[in-house]
Structures are given as structure tokens and as C-alpha cells.
Design a protein around this motif. Structure first.
Motif, mmCIF file in Angstrom:
data_model
loop_
_atom_site.group_PDB
_atom_site.id
_atom_site.type_symbol
_atom_site.label_atom_id
_atom_site.label_comp_id
_atom_site.label_asym_id
_atom_site.label_seq_id
_atom_site.Cartn_x
_atom_site.Cartn_y
_atom_site.Cartn_z
ATOM 1 N N THR A 78 1.201 -1.158 0.136
ATOM 2 C CA THR A 78 0.019 -0.066 -0.140
ATOM 3 C C THR A 78 0.571 0.607 0.219
ATOM 4 N N LEU A 79 0.514 1.848 -1.268
ATOM 5 C CA LEU A 79 0.942 3.518 -1.400
ATOM 6 C C LEU A 79 0.571 3.788 -0.725
ATOM 7 N N SER A 80 0.449 5.541 0.017
ATOM 8 C CA SER A 80 -0.209 6.754 0.416
ATOM 9 C C SER A 80 -0.058 8.091 1.315
ATOM 10 N N LYS A 81 -0.281 8.940 0.394
ATOM 11 C CA LYS A 81 -0.391 10.294 1.457
ATOM 12 C C LYS A 81 -1.095 10.596 1.488
ATOM 13 N N SER A 82 -1.144 12.007 2.578
ATOM 14 C CA SER A 82 -1.437 12.584 2.992
ATOM 15 C C SER A 82 -1.525 14.395 2.332
ATOM 16 N N TRP A 83 -2.450 15.325 1.803
ATOM 17 C CA TRP A 83 -2.417 16.397 1.633
ATOM 18 C C TRP A 83 -3.002 17.034 2.824
ATOM 19 N N ASP A 84 -2.913 18.527 2.414
ATOM 20 C CA ASP A 84 -3.892 19.300 3.599
ATOM 21 C C ASP A 84 -5.639 19.102 4.186
ATOM 22 N N LYS A 85 -6.372 18.578 2.923
ATOM 23 C CA LYS A 85 -7.290 18.409 3.113
ATOM 24 C C LYS A 85 -7.974 16.712 1.746
ATOM 25 N N LEU A 86 -6.664 16.366 1.429
ATOM 26 C CA LEU A 86 -7.156 15.025 1.369
ATOM 27 C C LEU A 86 -6.306 13.304 0.748
ATOM 28 N N ASP A 87 -6.662 12.429 1.583
ATOM 29 C CA ASP A 87 -5.497 11.317 1.646
ATOM 30 C C ASP A 87 -6.359 10.694 0.489
ATOM 31 N N ALA A 88 -5.485 9.694 -0.173
ATOM 32 C CA ALA A 88 -5.348 8.598 -0.846
ATOM 33 C C ALA A 88 -4.449 7.581 -1.062
ATOM 34 N N SER A 89 -4.122 6.490 -1.187
ATOM 35 C CA SER A 89 -3.790 5.147 -1.267
ATOM 36 C C SER A 89 -4.097 3.954 -2.025
ATOM 37 N N LEU A 90 -3.197 3.587 -2.598
ATOM 38 C CA LEU A 90 -3.330 2.437 -3.391
ATOM 39 C C LEU A 90 -2.691 1.465 -3.546
ATOM 40 N N THR A 91 -3.560 0.237 -3.471
ATOM 41 C CA THR A 91 -2.895 -0.851 -3.070
ATOM 42 C C THR A 91 -3.322 -2.309 -4.338
ATOM 43 N N MET A 92 -1.928 -2.356 -3.996
ATOM 44 C CA MET A 92 -1.366 -4.144 -4.325
ATOM 45 C C MET A 92 -1.731 -5.013 -4.073
ATOM 46 N N ILE A 93 -2.555 -6.388 -4.591
ATOM 47 C CA ILE A 93 -2.887 -7.506 -4.064
ATOM 48 C C ILE A 93 -2.515 -8.503 -5.011
ATOM 49 N N TYR A 94 -0.989 -9.460 -4.713
ATOM 50 C CA TYR A 94 -0.752 -10.686 -5.201
ATOM 51 C C TYR A 94 -0.927 -11.579 -4.909
ATOM 52 N N ARG A 95 -1.656 -12.627 -4.912
ATOM 53 C CA ARG A 95 -1.462 -14.246 -5.411
ATOM 54 C C ARG A 95 -0.764 -15.553 -6.051
ATOM 55 N N SER A 96 -0.042 -15.833 -5.606
ATOM 56 C CA SER A 96 0.531 -17.117 -6.709
ATOM 57 C C SER A 96 -0.693 -17.843 -6.669
ATOM 58 N N SER A 97 -0.568 -19.270 -7.635
ATOM 59 C CA SER A 97 -1.754 -19.773 -8.365
ATOM 60 C C SER A 97 -1.660 -20.913 -7.037
ATOM 61 N N ARG A 98 -2.087 -21.831 -6.512
ATOM 62 C CA ARG A 98 -2.890 -22.687 -5.971
ATOM 63 C C ARG A 98 -4.118 -23.832 -6.723
ATOM 64 N N PRO A 99 -3.600 -25.065 -5.630
ATOM 65 C CA PRO A 99 -3.783 -25.574 -6.125
ATOM 66 C C PRO A 99 -5.478 -26.249 -5.584
ATOM 67 N N THR A 100 -6.521 -26.809 -6.074
ATOM 68 C CA THR A 100 -7.683 -26.402 -6.207
ATOM 69 C C THR A 100 -8.508 -27.513 -6.044
#
Length: 624
Positions: free
Chosen positions: A524-546
Motif C-alpha cells: 500500500t502506497l499512501s499520502k496525505s495532503w492538507d485536506k486529501l489523503d489517498a492510497s493505492l493497494t496492490m494484492i498479489y497471490r500466486s497460483s494455488r491447488p484446488t
């Protein structure tokens, strides 16, 4: 996996060696947790603990608990669709039934299956979550084989109202407030959530339409309060309660395809500090009830619990604290539609522990004995030792044992068309070892944990000659790996990342355990300004048996689900001092992926539960 673990520790040591020398004298904010049932610095617990605060929940604008837990190191969530659908939470490769889940210290699992209705626990009711890793039965009792998820309910600091709307006719209303005097504190929370949902399973286009070709909606209504009274002579008396009810729909071609739920937890507690001795006593009452509907034949899954506990903490000296406690827990399944030879049971437990700190050395040790009706006694322990290189760096080693008591369904079900009882079934047993190092500075926090968890006498249902399933202790599992976590301020941004490398094996067959990815990464990459805060999140999962529940032919082909990467965006804008606009975009790229399979289409394509696609939510929050 061993090479990966060694490499991870080596990388951390190389990167951080100069940091240790530069910041030894800096002031560092310490996090306090209750992993051992009393307040400690997170360093002094000598175990891996991940903490999620209310502020983080509100900044993320996440809509449900499974999505929030999926961002925690070592945790992976397998969902059977969207809101209101079943979500299986894996901690370091262990399933939900091997993780103890608490709300204000009260157990909330279904005593029939061990499942937890994570999707029915509203985020608006949560103040804080502590995810404690490792075998913790010596502190908490049965089910804590891989860890504990302790959810602490809301304690509002101000009046707040929020309204959110989004995709699939989603609407959410939340309200929280508080009232305080010198000795009395009262806070409350309430919420309403409703969505039309979407069709949660992928379909074979070659087959005709059925009743499952529909949207699967969800509704949740909830309310809770937290009352506390402080008196110099009496101590602190508190009462907490949380209640939720609602309904959800799901896909099922053979029978009931909807459910209604009514869950609550209540707890009355007393705490008093007397010189060097701290007393704590509590009584809790809870219910988890789920009724499967959609046909005339309703199935009720109901668990009622009553627990009484007393514990004491004595400061023997400046370097040593001693703890002890007793508890009695009763579980009652008599309101369930299933029939049992014995529909309730009682467990009586006692524990003692010591917590030592002198100079750079730390040590914790706890032993416990549990005596379950019908299943006998289980003895467990946990022991850990730590060394603080300086005020920032702590090395730790811990080892513990744990158990999971068989359910009354395993041992005493009767008149079931599917199952036979096994009164000789034994508890599952586990042992867990961990080596870790924590680096905690004013501008960044890092943690590495290498773990090895083994579960023996695992309970599985085997098909007998009668054509019915019977619970048996036959399987063994081993889950080992490494977790790396970092929270850093750099280049004007806040960076939060965690990586889990997992090797989870069925020791009976030698195959990988299904539904577990071997690599999980969250950033997660996040930043806050005077009145605004924002965040970008990346979620990675490898392959899985099922595997699937009903398609035995599918299960013989060693199928695997592909890995995936999704991105989510959240933002908050302070329109006025007390008015905030909120927004969240889920799955920005509208990535199509599966975490659980349901079978094969005629073309050979894997079918499964459809996770959330691209979703948009906007809202407003008013504080006063």
C-alpha cells in the motif's frame, strides 16, 4: 523454502545494519497489545502480532472484514463470492477452524463446523483487531493452533454519521457516538448494510438456466454499546454487547439457497488494581445462529456459549510478573436442527504463566490444562525468549503446543442421513516454532518471522461401509514459511508492504495443501495532503491447488487456480472541518480470477466462485 527463509533474514540484516547504528537514541512510539491477555509492549510479547486500528479501517474505506484481513501478513482469504458469502481465512496456511476468533475475548465460531461468519461481523463495530500468530492454546485454549484473531469492538470518541453508496445498489449507514462523565463512559455503534449483490458462481454456458442464475443479495443490521464505570474503591466495571441480524443469498442447485442469521456477544467484566496485584473477572454470553432457508426444509446451525473467567497478574518484582487464571466454558447446540446424543459440554481450564524482563533479556512461559467433557484433558504450553540488541531491535524465539477439541457433531451426532458418530475421536494436536526479529524506529518498522507449524491427528470425514461419513484422526499437515513486513516513510509517501512465502504440505499424501498460494504480497502506497489523503493497494497471490466439494472427478486431476494481481484505490477529502467525502475503487483493472473452484464446464474450463469485480463506492462522513 529453507533457502528462502535464510535469504529473507540475510536481506533484512544487510539493509538494516547501518540503521541500527544511526537511530539507537531516537524516541520510538511503542504499540501496546493484549496478546497474552494483559497489556504489553508488542516487542515484549515475543511473538508476531499484527494490529489494525480504527483509523486504518476508516482511511481504507474497505466494506467488509474479509477484505481487511486479506491485507495482513500471513493471512489469505478464500471467498465464495461477495458480501455475505462464506469467507475462509487462512493464517500461515492453517484453516479457519485452526484459528481462534474472538470478539471482545468471546468465542464466535460455529461449534458444529468450526467456521466463523466473518462476513457478518460489521466493520462499523470494530475499534481494533489484533492478529496473534502461533500456537496460543496455553493462553486461550482450544482452536488456537495457528493463531488468534481478537476483534475489539468500537469505543467511539465523538459523534459520527456516515452514508455510503456503491455498485450493485450497495448502501451502508453507520452511526457512532459517546457520552462521558468523570467516572462513566458510554459509547454506541449501529449500522445498516444492503446490496443486491451479483451471481456469485460462474456457469457452464452449455447448460440450461436454473434458479442459481440470479443475483445473490445481502443485508445486515447491527447495534452495539460499550459501558464503563470507574470507582476508586470498586475498580472498573464494564459491559459490552454487540448484536447483528440479517440475511444473505447464495447458489445451491440441490436445496436451500439463502440464510438468515442472528448473532450476539455480551460481556460483563470487573477489573481492580490492588498494590502489585491486578484482578480481572468476567462473564460472557453469546450466540451464533444461522438458519438455511429457501426450501420448506430449514437447517439451523446454532451455538450458545456461557463463559466465566477469573485471572490475576502479580508484579513480583521490577523484572518478573506472574499470571494465573481459571475459566469455565459451556457450549450448547440444543437449538440446532441436528440431533446429538449429548448436545452440550463444559470445559474447565487453569493456567499459570511468568513474564520476565531484565536488561536486554526477555522471557515468557505459560502452561495450561483444559478438561473437556467427553474428550478428556489437554495440556499445552508456550515458551519464548528474546534479546533486545538496543531500543529498536529485538530478536525472538518461541515454541508452543495447541489442540482443537472434537466437535459434538464428530462424536455424538445421531439420526443423520450423512454422518455417523465417533465417540472415540481424539483432539487435533499442533506444535509451532518461530524465529523472528523486529526493527522498530521512529520512521520505519520492519519484522521478519520464520515459522514451522505441524498439526497431527487431523480430523477428516471418511466414507464408511454404511455409506455415511465418520470422523477419524488420520491426517497430518506441516506449514512452514517466512513473513516479511515493513512500514516506512520515504520520498514523501507512506509505504506498507508484507510478503509471505509458504510451504504447506499434507504429510499423509505428500501433496501441497489445497487453496493455499505459496506466495502472497500486499503493498500500500499512501499520502496525505492538507485536506486529501489517498492510497493505492496492490494484492498479489500466486497460483494455488484446488478441489471442489462435490466433483470427485475434478479432484483427481490436481487442478490449480491461476495467480492474480489486483489494485484498489481509496481517497478521503475534508470538505469542511467536520464533513469528509469518501471514495473507493475496488479491482481497478476489473481482473477476473478465482480463489475457489466449483467444477468444470463442458469445455474443460474451471468454474468457481466469482470474487468482486470492479466496484465503486462513494460516501460522506459527518463528525460532531
Amino acid at each position: 523454502m529453507q533457502n528462502k527463509s535464510i535469504l529473507a533474514v540475510a536481506i533484512l540484516a544487510a539493509v538494516s545494519s547501518d540503521v541500527w547504528a544511526q537511530a539507537q537514541n531516537e524516541h520510538i512510539e511503542r504499540i501496546t497489545v493484549t496478546a497474552n491477555k494483559f497489556e504489553q509492549s508488542i516487542n515484549n510479547t515475543l511473538t508476531t502480532v499484527n494490529v489494525i486500528e480504527r483509523e486504518e479501517i476508516e482511511q481504507s474505506n474497505l466494506r467488509d472484514l474479509p477484505s481487511l484481513l486479506n491485507t495482513v501478513a500471513g493471512v489469505d482469504v478464500v471467498r465464495n463470492g461477495g458480501f455475505g458469502q462464506k469467507a475462509s481465512v487462512f493464517v500461515r496456511g492453517a484453516t479457519t477452524k485452526h484459528v481462534l476468533v474472538l470478539i471482545d475475548g468471546v468465542r464466535v465460531s460455529d461449534a458444529n463446523s468450526g467456521d466463523v461468519a466473518f462476513t457478518n461481523i460489521p466493520l462499523n463495530s470494530i475499534e481494533r483487531i489484533e492478529v496473534v500468530k502461533g500456537a496460543k492454546a496455553a493462553v486461550y485454549g482450544s482452536d488456537a493452533l495457528a493463531g488468534v484473531i481478537n476483534i475489539i469492538t468500537r469505543k467511539a470518541q465523538q459523534q459520527q454519521i456516515s452514508l455510503t453508496s456503491g455498485s450493485h445498489n450497495y448502501v451502508n449507514y453507520q452511526q457512532a457516538g459517546q457520552f462521558n462523565t468523570d467516572s462513566l463512559s458510554l459509547s454506541f455503534n449501529l449500522g445498516y448494510e444492503d446490496t443486491d449483490g451479483y451471481d456469485v458462481t460462474s456457469k457452464d454456458p452449455q447448460l440450461p438456466l436454473t434458479k442459481d442464475h440470479d443475483s445473490d443479495g445481502y443485508r445486515n443490521k447491527n447495534i452495539g454499546f460499550n459501558l464503563s464505570y470507574d470507582h476508586e474503591d470498586i475498580g472498573t466495571v464494564s459491559a459490552r454487547a454487540q448484536y447483528s441480524e440479517g440475511e444473505g443469498e447464495y447458489d445451491n442447485a440441490w436445496g436451500n439457497d439463502a440464510y438468515e442469521f442472528e448473532n450476539y456477544t455480551t460481556k460483563l467484566a470487573w477489573e481492580k488494581q490492588h498494590d502489585q496485584l491486578q484482578h480481572y473477572a468476567s462473564v460472557s454470553v453469546s450466540q451464533q445462529e444461522n438458519t438455511q432457508v429457501g426450501t420448506p426444509n430449514h437447517d439451523v446451525y446454532s451455538t450458545e456459549r456461557v463463559e466465566v473467567e477469573y485471572r490475576a497478574l502479580y508484579r513480583w518484582s521490577e523484572t518478573l510478573q506472574l499470571a494465573a487464571g481459571v475459566s469455565q466454558l459451556n457450549e450448547d447446540l440444543s437449538n440446532a436442527s441436528a440431533e446429538f446424543s449429548h448436545s452440550d459440554r463444559t470445559n474447565r481450564a487453569i493456567f499459570v504463566g511468568g513474564f520476565f524482563e531484565q536488561g536486554p533479556w526477555l522471557a515468557n512461559a505459560v502452561v495450561r490444562t483444559d478438561d473437556y467433557d467427553f474428550h478428556g484433558r489437554a495440556n499445552t504450553y508456550t515458551a519464548s525468549i528474546g534479546y533486545q540488541v538496543n531500543n529498536m531491535v529485538t530478536f525472538r524465539v518461541n515454541h508452543g503446543t495447541a489442540f482443537r477439541a472434537p466437535t459434538l457433531t464428530h462424536a455424538y451426532v445421531k439420526n443423520s442421513p450423512w454422518y455417523l458418530p465417533n465417540p472415540d475421536i481424539k483432539p487435533e494436536e499442533a506444535s509451532n516454532s518461530e524465529f523472528g526479529v523486529m526493527l522498530d524506529t521512529r520512521w520505519g518498522k520492519y519484522d521478519v518471522a520464520v515459522f514451522n507449524n505441524k498439526i497431527d491427528q487431523m480430523i477428516v470425514s471418511l466414507l464408511g461401509e454404511s455409506g455415511k461419513y465418520i470422523a477419524s484422526n488420520v491426517d497430518q499437515a506441516a506449514m512452514k514459511g517466512v513473513e516479511l513486513s515493513a512500514t516506512v516513510s520515504a520520498l514523501g509517501f507512506e509505504h506498507r508492504a508484507n510478503l509471505t512465502l509458504l510451504d504447506a504440505k499434507d504429510k499423509t499424501t505428500g501433496k501441497d495443501l489445497v487453496r493455499r498460494p505459496d506466495t502472497a504480497f500486499n503493498y500500500t502506497l499512501s499520502k496525505s495532503w492538507d485536506k486529501l489523503d489517498a492510497s493505492l493497494t496492490m494484492i498479489y497471490r500466486s497460483s494455488r491447488p484446488t478441489i471442489t466439494l462435490y466433483d470427485s472427478q475434478f479432484n483427481t486431476h490436481n487442478k490449480a487456480l491461476s495467480g492474480y494481481t489486483v489494485f484498489n484505490l481509496a481517497a478521503n477529502y475534508a470538505l469542511f472541518d467536520n464533513v469528509k467525502l469518501t471514495a473507493r475503487l475496488e479491482n481497478l483493472g476489473d481482473k477476473t480470477y478465482l480463489t475457489a473452484a466449483t467444477g468444470l464446464a463442458s469445455s474443460g474450463q474451471i468454474l468457481g466462485y466469482v470474487p468482486l469485480g470492479r466496484q465503486a463506492y462513494v460516501g460522506v462522513s459527518i463528525s460532531f
